[in-house]
Motif scaffolding. Structure first.
Motif, short mmCIF file in Angstrom:
data_model
loop_
_atom_site.label_atom_id
_atom_site.label_comp_id
_atom_site.label_asym_id
_atom_site.label_seq_id
_atom_site.Cartn_x
_atom_site.Cartn_y
_atom_site.Cartn_z
N LEU A 206 0.85 -1.18 0.00
CA LEU A 206 0.00 0.00 0.00
C LEU A 206 0.89 1.23 0.00
CD1 LEU A 206 -2.33 -1.37 2.78
CD2 LEU A 206 -3.05 -0.93 0.41
N ALA A 207 0.42 2.29 -0.66
CA ALA A 207 1.25 3.50 -0.72
C ALA A 207 0.37 4.73 -0.63
CB ALA A 207 2.05 3.53 -2.02
N GLY A 208 0.77 5.65 0.23
CA GLY A 208 0.08 6.93 0.28
C GLY A 208 -1.00 6.99 1.34
N GLY A 209 -1.46 8.21 1.62
CA GLY A 209 -2.57 8.40 2.54
C GLY A 209 -2.21 8.38 4.00
N LEU A 210 -0.93 8.37 4.32
CA LEU A 210 -0.52 8.37 5.73
C LEU A 210 0.13 9.70 6.06
CD1 LEU A 210 0.93 4.76 5.79
CD2 LEU A 210 -1.05 5.56 7.08
N ASP A 211 -0.21 10.24 7.25
CA ASP A 211 0.35 11.54 7.58
C ASP A 211 1.59 11.39 8.46
OD1 ASP A 211 -0.94 10.67 9.78
OD2 ASP A 211 -2.24 12.42 10.05
N GLY A 212 2.66 10.92 7.85
CA GLY A 212 3.92 10.77 8.58
C GLY A 212 4.36 9.33 8.64
N ASN A 213 5.63 9.15 8.99
CA ASN A 213 6.22 7.81 8.96
C ASN A 213 5.72 6.90 10.07
OD1 ASN A 213 8.19 7.93 6.65
ND2 ASN A 213 8.76 9.78 7.78
N GLU A 214 5.59 7.48 11.27
CA GLU A 214 5.15 6.65 12.39
C GLU A 214 3.75 6.10 12.13
OE1 GLU A 214 5.81 8.37 16.26
OE2 GLU A 214 4.57 6.83 17.23
N ALA A 215 2.95 6.85 11.37
CA ALA A 215 1.59 6.40 11.06
C ALA A 215 1.59 5.05 10.34
CB ALA A 215 0.87 7.45 10.22
N ALA A 216 2.65 4.77 9.60
CA ALA A 216 2.73 3.48 8.91
C ALA A 216 2.94 2.34 9.90
CB ALA A 216 3.88 3.51 7.90
N LEU A 217 3.76 2.60 10.93
CA LEU A 217 3.97 1.58 11.97
C LEU A 217 2.68 1.35 12.75
CD1 LEU A 217 7.40 2.93 13.23
CD2 LEU A 217 7.02 0.83 11.94
N ALA A 218 1.98 2.44 13.03
CA ALA A 218 0.71 2.33 13.76
C ALA A 218 -0.32 1.59 12.91
CB ALA A 218 0.19 3.73 14.12
N LEU A 219 -0.37 1.90 11.61
CA LEU A 219 -1.34 1.24 10.73
C LEU A 219 -1.11 -0.27 10.69
CD1 LEU A 219 -3.61 1.45 8.51
CD2 LEU A 219 -1.74 1.42 6.85
N VAL A 220 0.13 -0.69 10.53
CA VAL A 220 0.40 -2.13 10.43
C VAL A 220 0.10 -2.82 11.76
CG1 VAL A 220 2.13 -3.91 9.92
CG2 VAL A 220 2.03 -1.82 8.53
N THR A 221 0.44 -2.17 12.86
CA THR A 221 0.13 -2.74 14.18
C THR A 221 -1.38 -2.88 14.35
OG1 THR A 221 2.11 -1.66 15.03
CG2 THR A 221 0.55 -2.51 16.66
N ASP A 222 -2.12 -1.82 14.00
CA ASP A 222 -3.59 -1.87 14.08
C ASP A 222 -4.16 -2.93 13.14
OD1 ASP A 222 -3.42 0.19 15.87
OD2 ASP A 222 -4.11 1.76 14.49
#
Ligand code: PGA
Ligand code: ZN
Length: 430
Positions: free
Chosen positions: A209-225
Motif C-alpha cells: 500500500l502507498a500513500g494516505g498516511l500523515d507521517g512515517n510513524e503512522a505506517a507503523l501504527a497502521l500495520v500494528t492496528d
C-alpha cells in the motif's frame, strides 16, 4: 556439459528490460533464468550494464549485456560441467577485471549463472532446491517470510520516507499459515485505510500500500492496528520489520524525513528508531544507517541489535569482504542476500555460509524490479536461509515466489517440510 548459452532482452515488473538466459547441456537438459533489478541500489553491489540509449526503453535497454553473453560469457563456459557451479561461476567472474562485473554486466553474469544452476538441476532430475542444497537428502526448510504491507521511498514515489513496513508472522507454525496471516494483515490494512477514505487500489513496486498516511510513524501504527484488525496479536502472532533504506534518506547533513519535516543527526535518528521499537512490535530493522558509516553502525548495533534483528542490505551488498568486516567490527546481526548484488550464485551462497558460520541470520531477498521467475524460492529452501523477503502478497512477480514455496511445502512428501519460524530471526522475540 554446457553446449549452448543464449540470452535475450526480457521485461521486469517495472516494465524495464532485463537479461534472460537459456543454458543447454549435452544430454538435452535446459535451464532458463531471468535477472532481477533494484531501484534503491547500494554503491557496493555488482553493477548491471544498461545501454543508455535514450531511443530504446528510455536508456534502460540491456542489449549490450545480452551481447556480452554471446561474445564473452558463452565461450568461457561452453564445455564446462554445469553441475560444477563453482567452476562455472569462477569462469564467469574471470570475464571481468572489475570485481563488480560492470564491464560485462552483472545482469548478464547472473542470468548465465542461474540458468546453469537450473540446467544442472534438470539434468539430475531433481527439484532446483534439492540440487541447490547439494546435501543428498533431508527435509526442506521453509523460510519465515517478511511481507511488505506499506511501501514508501524509491518504491512508491516517496509517499513515505520509510521504504518498507513489513509483517513478520512470528507465531505461524507453517509457511502456508504465515502467508495466510500476512495476506490477512494486508487486507486489514487496506480496510483501515478505506475507512479513512484513502484509495488503496493502486499498489507500489512490491505490491504494498502507498500513500494516505500523515507521517512515517503512522505506517507503523497502521500495520500494528491491521494485525489486531485481522484478529491476530501484534508481537506474539505478527511482528513488524522496517527497511529504512537509510542511503535514500541521508541528504549530506543528516537523515531527512520529508514527511515529518525534520532532518536528524545520527544520534537523534537512532533515538527515534529506539522510540519506534519501544512503541511498536518491531522484530527487524534493515539499513538503519548509510552504507559506509561503519562506526555509526557499530553504535547502532549496540543500541538496537541486542534485542532485535539488525539487517544489512546496502551495508553488506551480499559481498563477502564487506560481511567479513561487519563480523569483525560487530556490525549488525543479519544479512540480506540478493544474488544480483553478488553477481553469481556461488558468491551469494558463500555470503550465506559466511553469515551462518558467524551466527548472523540470513534473509534471501527479491528486488523491487523482479520477474515471474521463481528461483529465489528454491534458493531459500536449498540454502536453508531461514528467512525470505519478496514484497507483498499480490503482483505475480511476488506471488510466483510465495506460490513456489507453498508448492514445496505441500509436496514435501515423506517426512514433510520443516518451517523455520521465529527461531530464524537473529534475535527471536521472547
Ligand atoms: P531494491 O529494494 O530492490 O529497490 O534495491 C529492496 C530493498 O531495499 O530491500
Ligand atoms: Zn533494503
Amino acid at each position: 556439459t554446457i553446449t549452448e548459452v543464449l540470452a535475450w532482452e526480457a521485461l521486469d515488473s517495472r516494465g524495464r528490460p532485463t537479461v534472460a538466459c537459456r543454458v543447454e547441456l549435452a544430454g538435452g537438459a535446459t535451464g532458463r533464468a531471468v535477472a532481477p533489478s533494484g531501484a534503491s541500489t547500494g554503491g557496493h553491489e555488482a553493477r548491471e550494464l544498461r545501454d543508455g540509449d535514450p531511443a530504446r526503453y528510455g536508456g534502460y535497454g540491456v542489449l549490450r549485456a545480452v551481447a556480452s553473453v554471446g561474445a564473452t560469457l558463452a565461450p568461457l563456459v561452453t564445455g564446462l560441467d554445469a553441475v560444477d557451479q563453482t567452476a562455472v561461476d569462477a569462469a564467469l567472474e574471470s570475464a571481468d577485471d572489475d570485481p563488480l562485473l560492470g564491464t560485462v554486466g552483472a545482469n548478464a553474469v547472473l542470468a548465465v549463472s542461474l540458468a546453469t544452476l537450473r540446467a544442472a538441476a534438470a539434468s539430475t532430475g531433481r527439484p532446483l532446491w534439492r540440487h541447490a542444497a547439494d546435501d543428498g537428502g533431508g527435509a526442506p526448510l521453509l523460510p519465515l517470510p517478511m511481507v511488505n504491507i506499506v511501501s514508501g521511498g524509491a518504491h512508491a514515489g516517496r509517499a513515505l520516507d520509510l521504504q518498507d513496513v513489513l509483517a513478520v508472522p512470528v507465531g505461524a507454525t507453517s509457511f502456508a499459515q504465515a502467508i495466510e496471516w500476512a495476506a490477512r494483515v494486508r487486507a486489514a490494512a487496506a480496510d483501515l485505510l478505506d475507512q479513512r477514505g484513502v484509495p488503496t487500489a493502486l499498489v507500489a513496486d512490491e505490491g504494498g500500500l502507498a500513500g494516505g498516511l500523515d507521517g512515517n510513524e503512522a505506517a507503523l501504527a497502521l500495520v500494528t492496528d491491521a494485525v489486531q484488525h485481522a484478529g491476530l496479536t501484534p508481537g506474539a502472532d505478527v511482528g513488524i520489520a522496517v527497511d529504512l533504506a537509510a542511503n535514500q534518506l541521508h541528504d549530506g547533513t543528516g537523515y531527512r524525513l520529508e514527511r515529518d519535516g525534520v532532518t536528524l543527526d545520527t544520534a537523534a535518528w537512532l533515538r527515534r528508531l529506539e522510540a519506534w521499537c519501544r512503541d511498536y512490535p518491531v522484530v527487524s530493522l534493515e539499513d538503519v544507517l548509510v552504507e559506509d558509516d561503519w562506526a555509526g553502525w557499530a553504535t547502532a548495533t549496540g543500541a538496537l541489535g541486542a534485542t532485535r534483528q539488525l539487517l544489512g542490505d546496502d551495508l553488506f551488498a551480499t559481498n563477502a569482504g564487506r560481511l567479513r568486516r561487519g563480523i569483525d567490527d560487530g556490525v549488525a546481526n543479519a544479512v540480506l542476500v540478493k544474488a544480483n548484488q553478488a553477481g553469481t550464485v556461488s558468491r551469494a551462497r558463500h555470503v550465506t555460509e559466511l553469515a551462518r558460520a558467524a551466527g548472523y541470520a540470513t534473509v534471501i531477498s527479491a528486488r523491487s524490479g523482479d520477474t515471474e521467475d521463481d528461483w529465489l524460492a528454491d534458493l531459500a529452501v536449498g540454502w536453508r536461509t531461514g528467512q525470505i523477503k519478496v514484497g507483498s502478497t499480490m503482483r505475480s512477480e511476488r506471488t510466483a515466489k510465495w506460490n513456489r514455496l507453498l508448492e514445496i511445502e505441500a509436496t514435501a512428501g515423506d517426512g514433510g517440510a520443516a518451517f523455520a519460524g521465529a527461531a530464524a530471526l537473529s534475535r527471536s522475540p521472547a
